[in-house]
Design an enzyme around this catalytic site. Structure first.
Site, PDB file in Angstrom:
ATOM      1  N   ASP A  28      28.927  41.552  38.821  1.00  0.00           N
ATOM      2  CA  ASP A  28      28.631  41.260  40.440  1.00  0.00           C
ATOM      3  C   ASP A  28      27.790  42.350  40.828  1.00  0.00           C
ATOM      4  O   ASP A  28      27.275  43.137  39.890  1.00  0.00           O
ATOM      5  CB  ASP A  28      30.100  41.447  41.130  1.00  0.00           C
ATOM      6  N   HIS A  43      41.701  41.430  42.395  1.00  0.00           N
ATOM      7  CA  HIS A  43      40.222  40.773  42.284  1.00  0.00           C
ATOM      8  C   HIS A  43      39.699  41.114  40.840  1.00  0.00           C
ATOM      9  O   HIS A  43      40.045  42.340  40.421  1.00  0.00           O
ATOM     10  CB  HIS A  43      39.546  41.095  43.302  1.00  0.00           C
TER      11      HIS A  43
HETATM   12  C1  GLP Z   1      35.080  46.657  42.463  1.00  0.00           C
HETATM   13  C2  GLP Z   1      34.259  45.790  41.490  1.00  0.00           C
HETATM   14  C3  GLP Z   1      35.108  45.328  40.412  1.00  0.00           C
HETATM   15  C4  GLP Z   1      36.011  46.429  39.891  1.00  0.00           C
HETATM   16  C5  GLP Z   1      36.994  46.752  41.035  1.00  0.00           C
HETATM   17  C6  GLP Z   1      37.707  47.991  40.717  1.00  0.00           C
HETATM   18  O1  GLP Z   1      35.199  46.029  43.880  1.00  0.00           O
HETATM   19  N1  GLP Z   1      33.705  44.674  41.953  1.00  0.00           N
HETATM   20  O2  GLP Z   1      34.268  44.834  39.325  1.00  0.00           O
HETATM   21  O3  GLP Z   1      36.814  46.053  38.884  1.00  0.00           O
HETATM   22  O4  GLP Z   1      36.314  47.054  42.239  1.00  0.00           O
HETATM   23  O5  GLP Z   1      37.238  49.192  40.773  1.00  0.00           O
HETATM   24  P1  GLP Z   1      37.501  50.793  40.154  1.00  0.00           P
HETATM   25  O6  GLP Z   1      37.522  50.491  38.799  1.00  0.00           O
HETATM   26  O7  GLP Z   1      36.637  51.756  40.953  1.00  0.00           O
HETATM   27  O8  GLP Z   1      38.946  50.920  40.500  1.00  0.00           O
END
Ligand code: GLP
Length: 242
Positions: A67, A138
């Site tokens: 993304d 998500h």
């Molecule tokens: C973001 C990204 C995801 C990621 C998620 C968790 O929104 N788009 O791909 O897995 O958040 O992020 P973090 O690893 O900082 O908790």
């Protein structure tokens, strides 16, 4: 589905890097799907270390990121393109033309999304997809109530995601409200999934993903149908499973 529980973030990251490197060793010209966020940072550090110790070679690897924020250019320090360069690509021997990140600035977003899907297909699909997870379940930026057969598309981010991601921006107002995300379909069509999660804030999402019913409200729950999934957690994220 394999669920591996590591003692701490460092062990989780080391194991994740070992799994990714095994894929690269077995198939040097493999296609990796890559995630951003704070979760995989340790894995990227460890992969760089393996490369520096001549234990990893990315010269033939192709990558597709999950993304990108909509409206941020590659030079913006909060863009996922910048993240990938600074935390991984700049430090290994990957060929830049083999790295792909959705274009959040394209004048024709639908066409850019279509080309992204096409490029993945031309490369023969993704061998190993690394995933993080949002506190709302998500994956990529496929938010709750996502369409399970969606292809790469533009998404409106949910309030909780904007809130979670605002820690990287000066304020919640500056945090992008839209993103481009690989769809659930390409994710599920990957030959192997590796989902990483650490910290107690992810425990509820992990429980619902693994033990709940498969439903669009918890996008990550779709991975239950996949025949080759490894879930790699630290003890805190695994708290509700133990
Ligand atoms: C973001 C990204 C995801 C990621 C998620 C968790 O929104 N788009 O791909 O897995 O958040 O992020 P973090 O690893 O900082 O908790």
């Amino acid at each position: 589905m394999r669920v591996l529980i590591a003692d701490d973030y460092h062990e989780m990251s080391r194991k994740a890097a070992a799994i990714v490197n095994s894929q690269v060793l077995l198939k040097p010209d493999c296609v990796l799907g890559l995630a951003t966020g704070s979760t995989p940072l340790g894995m990227y550090r460890e992969l760089i270390r393996l490369y520096q110790n001549q234990a990893a070679d990315f010269s033939k690897v192709t990558t597709f990121n999950l993304d990108e924020y909509y409206g941020l250019d590659k030079e913006n320090k909060q863009s996922y393109a910048y993240y990938m360069n600074t935390h991984f690509f700049n430090h290994i021997n990957i060929q830049r033309e083999n790295t792909h990140i959705p274009d959040g600035l394209s004048a024709d977003i639908n066409e850019a999304c279509r080309r992204y899907e096409q490029r993945i297909a031309e490369k023969g699909g993704i061998d190993l997809m690394v995933l993080g997870i949002g506190t709302n379940g998500h994956i990529g930026f496929n938010e709750p109530d996502t369409n399970f057969i969606a292809e790469t598309h533009r998404v409106m981010l949910k309030k909780e995601t904007i809130q979670d991601n605002s820690r990287f921006f000066k304020s919640a107002e500056e945090t992008p409200t839209m993103a481009i995300s690989m769809g659930i379909r390409a994710i599920v069509q990957s030959r192997m999934l590796l989902l990483l999660a650490n910290g107690e804030a992810k425990a509820d999402a992990i429980y619902k993903t693994l033990k709940g019913t498969i439903r669009p409200e918890v996008p990550a729950s779709i991975i239950q149908i996949h025949p080759n999934v490894t879930i790699l957690l630290d003890r805190h994220a695994a708290k509700l499973l133990l």
